[in-house]
Design an enzyme around this catalytic site. Structure first.
Site, PDB file in Angstrom:
ATOM      1  N   TYR A 138     -42.728  -0.806   1.851  1.00  0.00           N
ATOM      2  CA  TYR A 138     -42.692  -2.353   1.548  1.00  0.00           C
ATOM      3  C   TYR A 138     -43.760  -2.994   2.062  1.00  0.00           C
ATOM      4  O   TYR A 138     -44.370  -4.132   1.681  1.00  0.00           O
ATOM      5  CB  TYR A 138     -41.244  -2.778   2.230  1.00  0.00           C
ATOM      6  CG  TYR A 138     -39.944  -2.745   1.481  1.00  0.00           C
ATOM      7  CD1 TYR A 138     -39.676  -1.609   0.829  1.00  0.00           C
ATOM      8  CD2 TYR A 138     -39.250  -3.911   1.347  1.00  0.00           C
ATOM      9  CE1 TYR A 138     -38.581  -1.355   0.203  1.00  0.00           C
ATOM     10  CE2 TYR A 138     -38.128  -3.977   0.688  1.00  0.00           C
ATOM     11  CZ  TYR A 138     -37.590  -2.904  -0.200  1.00  0.00           C
ATOM     12  OH  TYR A 138     -36.541  -2.760  -0.673  1.00  0.00           O
ATOM     13  N   LYS A 188     -37.325  12.491   3.420  1.00  0.00           N
ATOM     14  CA  LYS A 188     -37.962  13.223   2.150  1.00  0.00           C
ATOM     15  C   LYS A 188     -39.038  14.288   2.896  1.00  0.00           C
ATOM     16  O   LYS A 188     -40.206  14.261   2.614  1.00  0.00           O
ATOM     17  CB  LYS A 188     -38.422  12.403   1.236  1.00  0.00           C
ATOM     18  CG  LYS A 188     -38.629  13.094  -0.166  1.00  0.00           C
ATOM     19  CD  LYS A 188     -37.377  13.777  -0.705  1.00  0.00           C
ATOM     20  CE  LYS A 188     -37.719  14.468  -1.863  1.00  0.00           C
ATOM     21  NZ  LYS A 188     -36.945  15.192  -2.541  1.00  0.00           N
ATOM     22  N   ASP A 220     -32.171  12.791  -1.529  1.00  0.00           N
ATOM     23  CA  ASP A 220     -31.487  13.141  -2.777  1.00  0.00           C
ATOM     24  C   ASP A 220     -30.065  13.543  -2.470  1.00  0.00           C
ATOM     25  O   ASP A 220     -29.153  13.131  -2.992  1.00  0.00           O
ATOM     26  CB  ASP A 220     -32.329  13.927  -3.518  1.00  0.00           C
ATOM     27  CG  ASP A 220     -32.984  15.100  -2.881  1.00  0.00           C
ATOM     28  OD1 ASP A 220     -32.978  15.275  -1.636  1.00  0.00           O
ATOM     29  OD2 ASP A 220     -33.630  16.279  -3.593  1.00  0.00           O
ATOM     30  N   ASP A 244     -32.492   0.624   1.347  1.00  0.00           N
ATOM     31  CA  ASP A 244     -32.470  -0.163   0.249  1.00  0.00           C
ATOM     32  C   ASP A 244     -31.638   0.518  -0.666  1.00  0.00           C
ATOM     33  O   ASP A 244     -30.595  -0.109  -1.297  1.00  0.00           O
ATOM     34  CB  ASP A 244     -33.560  -0.813  -0.246  1.00  0.00           C
ATOM     35  CG  ASP A 244     -33.416  -1.824  -1.283  1.00  0.00           C
ATOM     36  OD1 ASP A 244     -32.634  -2.699  -1.205  1.00  0.00           O
ATOM     37  OD2 ASP A 244     -34.034  -1.470  -2.402  1.00  0.00           O
ATOM     38  N   ASP A 248     -27.137   0.005  -1.394  1.00  0.00           N
ATOM     39  CA  ASP A 248     -26.421  -0.381  -2.777  1.00  0.00           C
ATOM     40  C   ASP A 248     -25.506   0.599  -3.270  1.00  0.00           C
ATOM     41  O   ASP A 248     -24.283   0.307  -3.769  1.00  0.00           O
ATOM     42  CB  ASP A 248     -27.386  -0.510  -3.828  1.00  0.00           C
ATOM     43  CG  ASP A 248     -27.843  -2.148  -3.789  1.00  0.00           C
ATOM     44  OD1 ASP A 248     -27.709  -2.730  -2.674  1.00  0.00           O
ATOM     45  OD2 ASP A 248     -28.405  -2.774  -4.822  1.00  0.00           O
TER      46      ASP A 248
HETATM   47  C1  IPM Z   1     -31.973  -6.030   0.161  1.00  0.00           C
HETATM   48  C2  IPM Z   1     -32.898  -6.714  -1.119  1.00  0.00           C
HETATM   49  C3  IPM Z   1     -34.278  -6.894  -0.903  1.00  0.00           C
HETATM   50  C4  IPM Z   1     -34.957  -5.707  -0.289  1.00  0.00           C
HETATM   51  C5  IPM Z   1     -35.176  -7.702  -1.723  1.00  0.00           C
HETATM   52  C6  IPM Z   1     -34.450  -8.975  -2.300  1.00  0.00           C
HETATM   53  C7  IPM Z   1     -36.251  -8.331  -1.334  1.00  0.00           C
HETATM   54  O1  IPM Z   1     -32.716  -5.627  -2.193  1.00  0.00           O
HETATM   55  O2  IPM Z   1     -32.093  -6.811   1.060  1.00  0.00           O
HETATM   56  O3  IPM Z   1     -31.445  -4.972   0.235  1.00  0.00           O
HETATM   57  O4  IPM Z   1     -35.431  -4.996  -1.123  1.00  0.00           O
HETATM   58  O5  IPM Z   1     -34.844  -5.536   0.932  1.00  0.00           O
HETATM   59 MG    MG Z   2     -31.331  -4.054  -2.009  1.00  0.00          MG
END
Ligand code: IPM
Ligand code: MG
Length: 357
Positions: A138, A188, A220, A244, A248
């Site tokens: 990042y 990884k 993975d 990240d 999700d």
């Molecule tokens: C998160 C989001 C952010 C990230 C984006 C919006 C920059 O996806 O907080 O998970 O990638 O960290």
């Molecule tokens: Mg995110």
């Protein structure tokens, strides 16, 4: 208790408004909250030409906690880097050195039917994803675009140093210690140098925590295990990019990303609290977004930044009771459920809170 309120874009203002209602409902005269709102993201760009204006940065630096809504919007996606709404969030994380991102993945028993996974796989699910938040690909340099032998070429740098790894590892071990005593470090290491260093440093730090059971998975395999047998995990500690993605994925185990709160912490008690979901432009302004992730983020704020454990518990219990009553926003509604709007869901939580007191 100085709280900077940054509603941002899309559904951000609507869900933040509900969290503020809830905080006001538990505020007491002896212990007032001082809320100050400021612009961030696309809203700030529209008004000032920058997604993180100097006034907003000054405010968050002078605050004890930050309640953040969401940022983004299709119309900003082609702006130069540095001016996009997401850049504001990334700068907030680095400017305040909020290196530890807590994303607790807890299944509310009432929502077991909202998940796409079988109930016997997710029943009782309770894990914590701890994501390193200020390093990795990042922020690594060099990065950019150039012309190579085959035309356009872009590059990023995945990078960690041992200090960054050790400090997030320590937070992970401490968190595991306060839970079920299991820490799984995800990397990884079979392919990447950063992964090898990550694993070595985590193992070194583990000597300070002999009571925590440490395991390692490649990213993975971790992604696979999360859907195969998610209850194998207690605390997962991982790097920025992998965290990240995994968070999700894990969010969907619980039925909706609209339920998932987060806390980003640094060295002191200052923290940034935000729902894990995005700005959802398609839902914005329609009173249909789920405010519970933001309300639960406000509870995390009370717990972590202000030590108000009892109040945080009260909010979490009120959310549970509302769900137990069968009240749902559209994203978590099973057929036959009573579907509430954003504001009505906020009101239902407050009704439970005031009833409980
Ligand atoms: C998160 C989001 C952010 C990230 C984006 C919006 C920059 O996806 O907080 O998970 O990638 O960290
Ligand atoms: Mg995110």
């Amino acid at each position: 208790m100085k709280i900077a309120v940054l509603p941002g874009d899309g559904i951000g203002p609507e869900v933040v408004a509900e969290a503020l209602k809830v905080l006001r409902a538990i505020e007491s005269p002896q212990r007032p909250f001082a809320f100050t709102q400021a612009l961030v993201g696309g809203a700030a760009y529209e008004a000032t030409g920058h997604p993180l204006p100097p006034e907003t940065l000054a405010l968050v630096k002078a605050s004890d906690a930050i309640l953040f809504g969401a940022e983004g919007g299709f119309q900003y996606e082609t702006l130069p880097r540095g001016l996009r709404p997401g850049d504001a969030l990334l700068s907030l994380r680095t400017e305040l050195e909020l290196f530890a991102n807590f994303r607790p993945i807890r299944l509310f028993p009432e929502l077991i039917g909202a998940s796409t996974l079988r109930p016997d796989v997710i029943e009782g699910l309770d894990l914590l994803i701890l994501r390193e938040l200020t390093g990795d690909i990042y922020f690594g340099e060099p990065r950019g675009d150039r012309t190579g032998p085959h035309g356009r070429e872009s590059f990023n740098t995945m990078r960690y140093d041992e200090r960054e790894i050790a400090r997030i590892a320590r937070v992970g071990f401490e968190a595991a210690r306060s839970r079920r005593g299991k820490l799984c470090s995800v990397d990884k290491a079979n392919v990447l140098e950063t992964g090898e260093l990550w694993r070595q440093v985590v193992i070194e730090v583990s000597a300070e925590f002999p009571d925590v059971e440490l395991s390692h998975l490649y990213i993975d395999a971790a992604a696979m295990t999360l859907v195969r047998s998610p209850r194998d995990f207690d605390v997962i500690v991982t790097s920025n990019l992998f965290g990240d993605i995994l968070s999700d994925e894990a969010a969907m185990l619980t039925g909706s990303i609209g339920m998932l709160p987060s806390a980003s912490l640094g060295i002191g008690r200052k923290g940034l609290y935000e729902p894990v979901h995005g700005c959802a432009p398609d839902l914005a302004g329609r009173n249909i977004a789920n405010p519970l992730a933001t309300i639960l983020s406000a509870a995390m704020m009370l717990r972590f930044s202000f030590g108000l454990t009892a109040d945080a518990d009260r909010i979490e219990q009120a959310v549970r009771k509302v769900l137990a009553q069968g009240l749902r926003t559209a994203d978590i509604a099973e057929p036959g459920a009573r579907v509430l709007g954003t504001r009505e869901m906020g009101d239902a939580v407050i009704a439970q809170l005031t009833q409980a007191s």
